[in-house]
Design a protein around this motif. Structure first.
Motif, PDB file in Angstrom:
ATOM      1  N   ARG A  43     -15.609 112.737  88.687  1.00  0.00           N
ATOM      2  CA  ARG A  43     -14.981 112.060  89.832  1.00  0.00           C
ATOM      3  C   ARG A  43     -15.472 112.675  91.142  1.00  0.00           C
ATOM      4  O   ARG A  43     -15.778 111.958  92.097  1.00  0.00           O
ATOM      5  N   ALA A  44     -15.506 114.010  91.196  1.00  0.00           N
ATOM      6  CA  ALA A  44     -15.941 114.698  92.419  1.00  0.00           C
ATOM      7  C   ALA A  44     -17.384 114.331  92.764  1.00  0.00           C
ATOM      8  O   ALA A  44     -17.700 114.085  93.941  1.00  0.00           O
ATOM      9  N   ILE A  45     -18.260 114.279  91.767  1.00  0.00           N
ATOM     10  CA  ILE A  45     -19.660 113.901  91.989  1.00  0.00           C
ATOM     11  C   ILE A  45     -19.736 112.467  92.500  1.00  0.00           C
ATOM     12  O   ILE A  45     -20.452 112.168  93.462  1.00  0.00           O
ATOM     13  N   ALA A  46     -18.990 111.567  91.874  1.00  0.00           N
ATOM     14  CA  ALA A  46     -19.005 110.148  92.261  1.00  0.00           C
ATOM     15  C   ALA A  46     -18.475 109.958  93.680  1.00  0.00           C
ATOM     16  O   ALA A  46     -19.063 109.214  94.471  1.00  0.00           O
ATOM     17  N   LEU A  47     -17.382 110.633  94.010  1.00  0.00           N
ATOM     18  CA  LEU A  47     -16.792 110.465  95.342  1.00  0.00           C
ATOM     19  C   LEU A  47     -17.644 111.118  96.432  1.00  0.00           C
ATOM     20  O   LEU A  47     -17.606 110.689  97.584  1.00  0.00           O
ATOM     21  N   LYS A  48     -18.419 112.132  96.068  1.00  0.00           N
ATOM     22  CA  LYS A  48     -19.348 112.719  97.037  1.00  0.00           C
ATOM     23  C   LYS A  48     -20.474 111.718  97.335  1.00  0.00           C
ATOM     24  O   LYS A  48     -20.912 111.585  98.473  1.00  0.00           O
ATOM     25  N   ALA A  49     -20.910 110.998  96.302  1.00  0.00           N
ATOM     26  CA  ALA A  49     -21.972 110.001  96.470  1.00  0.00           C
ATOM     27  C   ALA A  49     -21.479 108.773  97.228  1.00  0.00           C
ATOM     28  O   ALA A  49     -22.224 108.176  97.998  1.00  0.00           O
ATOM     29  N   HIS A  50     -20.227 108.390  96.990  1.00  0.00           N
ATOM     30  CA  HIS A  50     -19.656 107.212  97.661  1.00  0.00           C
ATOM     31  C   HIS A  50     -18.158 107.435  97.865  1.00  0.00           C
ATOM     32  O   HIS A  50     -17.359 107.140  96.972  1.00  0.00           O
ATOM     33  N   PRO A  51     -17.758 107.956  99.019  1.00  0.00           N
ATOM     34  CA  PRO A  51     -16.335 108.179  99.288  1.00  0.00           C
ATOM     35  C   PRO A  51     -15.551 106.868  99.258  1.00  0.00           C
ATOM     36  O   PRO A  51     -16.067 105.821  99.613  1.00  0.00           O
ATOM     37  N   GLY A  52     -14.315 106.948  98.809  1.00  0.00           N
ATOM     38  CA  GLY A  52     -13.437 105.790  98.764  1.00  0.00           C
ATOM     39  C   GLY A  52     -12.338 106.016  97.745  1.00  0.00           C
ATOM     40  O   GLY A  52     -12.008 107.156  97.407  1.00  0.00           O
ATOM     41  N   LYS A  53     -11.796 104.928  97.215  1.00  0.00           N
ATOM     42  CA  LYS A  53     -10.718 104.988  96.221  1.00  0.00           C
ATOM     43  C   LYS A  53     -11.255 104.491  94.886  1.00  0.00           C
ATOM     44  O   LYS A  53     -11.784 103.384  94.800  1.00  0.00           O
ATOM     45  N   ILE A  54     -11.110 105.318  93.862  1.00  0.00           N
ATOM     46  CA  ILE A  54     -11.536 104.912  92.524  1.00  0.00           C
ATOM     47  C   ILE A  54     -10.552 103.868  92.009  1.00  0.00           C
ATOM     48  O   ILE A  54      -9.351 104.110  91.957  1.00  0.00           O
ATOM     49  N   THR A  55     -11.077 102.688  91.648  1.00  0.00           N
ATOM     50  CA  THR A  55     -10.225 101.615  91.149  1.00  0.00           C
ATOM     51  C   THR A  55     -10.365 101.427  89.645  1.00  0.00           C
ATOM     52  O   THR A  55      -9.526 100.780  89.022  1.00  0.00           O
ATOM     53  N   ASP A  56     -11.444 101.962  89.070  1.00  0.00           N
ATOM     54  CA  ASP A  56     -11.648 101.870  87.622  1.00  0.00           C
ATOM     55  C   ASP A  56     -12.574 102.998  87.209  1.00  0.00           C
ATOM     56  O   ASP A  56     -13.470 103.385  87.972  1.00  0.00           O
ATOM     57  N   GLU A  57     -12.347 103.529  86.016  1.00  0.00           N
ATOM     58  CA  GLU A  57     -13.204 104.591  85.505  1.00  0.00           C
ATOM     59  C   GLU A  57     -13.268 104.509  83.993  1.00  0.00           C
ATOM     60  O   GLU A  57     -12.304 104.115  83.349  1.00  0.00           O
TER      61      GLU A  57
END
Length: 103
Positions: A43-57
């Motif tokens: 999650r941290a890697i993904a949010l660093k690449a594209h900040p925002g709100k995770i809606t599905d994982e």
């Protein structure tokens, strides 16, 4: 009457514990034993690449990288981005706007 209140409270506690555990579940969790990085790290890697709100994982077997990836849909404003993180190496595999046919 007191014994039945204790029983009800115990049952309520169990229900709340199970409900809380399900909040943290994600699709593909049964594959987690094969991953070298955990969902929190991904999650941290993904949010660093594209900040925002995770809606599905989800954790899924998919071509590219090691073949095991965490996939995230991250919403920022009106745009939803698909971000893929290799579950064995932590490498960013995908960072693109969600296509017309979301999963």
């Amino acid at each position: 009457m007191i014994a039945s209140k204790k029983h009800v409270m115990s049952l309520l506690g169990l229900v709340l514990t199970v409900a809380a555990a399900n909040v943290f579940a994600y699709t593909g969790q049964e594959l987690a034993k094969e991953a070298k990085i955990n969902i929190e790290q991904a999650r941290a890697i993904a949010l660093k690449a594209h900040p925002g709100k995770i809606t599905d994982e989800e954790l899924e077997q998919e071509k590219g990288g090691s073949g095991l990836r965490y996939s995230f849909d991250i919403r920022n404003g009106k745009v939803t981005q698909e971000v893929g993180v290799d579950a064995k190496t932590g490498k960013l595999l995908e960072n693109a706007p969600e296509g017309p046919n979301p999963d």
